[in-house]
Design an enzyme around this catalytic site. Structure first.
Site, mmCIF file in Angstrom:
data_model
loop_
_atom_site.group_PDB
_atom_site.id
_atom_site.type_symbol
_atom_site.label_atom_id
_atom_site.label_comp_id
_atom_site.label_asym_id
_atom_site.label_seq_id
_atom_site.Cartn_x
_atom_site.Cartn_y
_atom_site.Cartn_z
ATOM 1 N N HIS A 39 55.294 45.642 15.436
ATOM 2 C CA HIS A 39 55.503 45.847 14.000
ATOM 3 C C HIS A 39 56.957 45.521 13.660
ATOM 4 O O HIS A 39 57.857 46.267 14.016
ATOM 5 C CB HIS A 39 55.167 47.305 13.663
ATOM 6 C CG HIS A 39 55.293 47.634 12.214
ATOM 7 N ND1 HIS A 39 55.078 48.907 11.737
ATOM 8 C CD2 HIS A 39 55.596 46.882 11.124
ATOM 9 C CE1 HIS A 39 55.251 48.916 10.431
ATOM 10 N NE2 HIS A 39 55.547 47.707 10.036
ATOM 11 N N GLU A 63 52.341 43.017 13.158
ATOM 12 C CA GLU A 63 52.221 43.923 12.013
ATOM 13 C C GLU A 63 53.399 43.707 11.070
ATOM 14 O O GLU A 63 54.551 43.601 11.519
ATOM 15 C CB GLU A 63 52.201 45.376 12.485
ATOM 16 C CG GLU A 63 50.922 45.749 13.192
ATOM 17 C CD GLU A 63 50.865 47.212 13.548
ATOM 18 O OE1 GLU A 63 51.915 47.836 13.691
ATOM 19 O OE2 GLU A 63 49.745 47.752 13.706
ATOM 20 N N GLU A 106 41.818 47.534 9.763
ATOM 21 C CA GLU A 106 42.165 48.500 10.810
ATOM 22 C C GLU A 106 42.242 49.865 10.152
ATOM 23 O O GLU A 106 43.038 50.078 9.225
ATOM 24 C CB GLU A 106 43.494 48.161 11.490
ATOM 25 C CG GLU A 106 43.836 49.190 12.575
ATOM 26 C CD GLU A 106 44.969 48.766 13.479
ATOM 27 O OE1 GLU A 106 45.152 47.543 13.696
ATOM 28 O OE2 GLU A 106 45.696 49.665 13.964
#
Ligand SMILES: CC(=O)[C@@H](O)[C@H](O)COP(=O)(O)O
Ligand SMILES: NCC(=O)COP(=O)(O)O
Length: 268
Positions: A56, A86, A167
């Site tokens: 991320h 991410e 998700e």
């Protein structure tokens, strides 16, 4: 609850484990040096059987940095290990993703003041902007997923904007387990189960993640519609005590055992 009770007799396929290495970078950044190296953790995760690596790149770079993404993109392709990048829905991150063209991108909400990803992306509130935002990422060949709370309204909106994958944020479920609120935990698990089936019914691929542990991953792994779990913070924590390889292999065993118990010996 068996697969039959959920209306499905078999899971949709092998459940993938994405290992999130953000917090390897957290430890490294604590001293501003180069150790421990996220890329080394990614290679170790691959050797331990991870099906993919999640990272991320936050706007504040509090853990994963641009250089980490550069190194991961180059190296993971050579290892044939997918990178799930991410990112927030910003022009800066879109440009970075289009430059690297990772296997997958997952659009997550971000607030600089948050300690961790607190909620899911409010897709329903900005469908038009997000539909235009993800289009070039899909055209670049990235598998786009949307990180959302277990909420049918958000799931429908994700389908409308053209995201092929969602998700489900498992944080509320995991927090209640951690706090010993077993009734609350079970209610959140049922919400996740219901939303996984609902999303699959809309043709979406279903992933789940955030806060999962050896105790909480199994029940989610038993959802027949779930195709991928992304797990990081807990595995990095466990690695301090048992090593990263051992922690990943144990998590893989938890997932496989849950699938076998839910769907029979051939299901893992
Ligand atoms: C989106 C998600 O749930 C994780 O990737 C999480 O973002 C890990 O990073 P943080 O702990 O910085 O939120
Ligand atoms: N999207 C969830 C993820 O990548 C890992 O979250 P966590 O296990 O670090 O909480």
């Amino acid at each position: 609850m068996t697969g039959e009770a959920k209306g499905r007799t078999q899971p949709l396929g092998r459940l993938r484990l994405g290992v999130n290495i953000d917090h390897v970078a957290t430890i490294r950044n604590a001293r501003g040096g180069r150790h421990p190296e996220p890329l080394r953790a990614a290679k170790a995760a691959a050797a331990a059987g991870a099906d993919g690596i999640t990272a991320h790149l936050r706007e504040d770079r509090r853990h994963i940095t641009d250089a980490d993404i550069e190194a991961l993109t180059e190296t993971l392709r050579g290892l044939d290990l997918p990178l799930n990048f991410e990112m927030a829905a910003t022009e800066e991150m879109q440009a970075i993703a289009l430059r690297h063209r990772p296997h997958a991108v997952c659009i997550v909400p971000e607030r600089r003041e948050e300690r961790t990803t607190e909620g899911g992306l409010e897709v329903a509130r900005e469908e038009n902007r997000l539909a235009h935002f993800i289009a070039p990422l899909r055209e670049a060949g990235c598998r786009v997923s949307i990180f959302i709370a277990a909420d049918e309204r958000q799931i429908e909106a994700a389908a409308r904007i053209g995201a092929p994958v969602i998700e489900l944020h498992t944080g509320a479920y995991c927090e209640r387990d951690h706090d010993g609120d077993l009734a609350g935990r079970d209610a959140e698990l049922e919400r996740l189960r219901r939303c996984a089936a609902f999303a699959h019914g809309l043709g979406l691929e279903v992933h789940a993640g955030h806060g999962l542990t050896y105790e909480t991953a199994g029940p989610v792994a038993a959802f027949p519609e779930v195709m991928e779990l992304n797990i990081g913070h807990f595995l990095v924590g466990e690695a301090i005590f048992s090593g990263l390889d051992s922690a990943i292999r144990r998590m893989r065993d938890v997932m496989d055992r849950a699938r076998r118990e839910a769907f029979g010996e051939g299901a893992a």
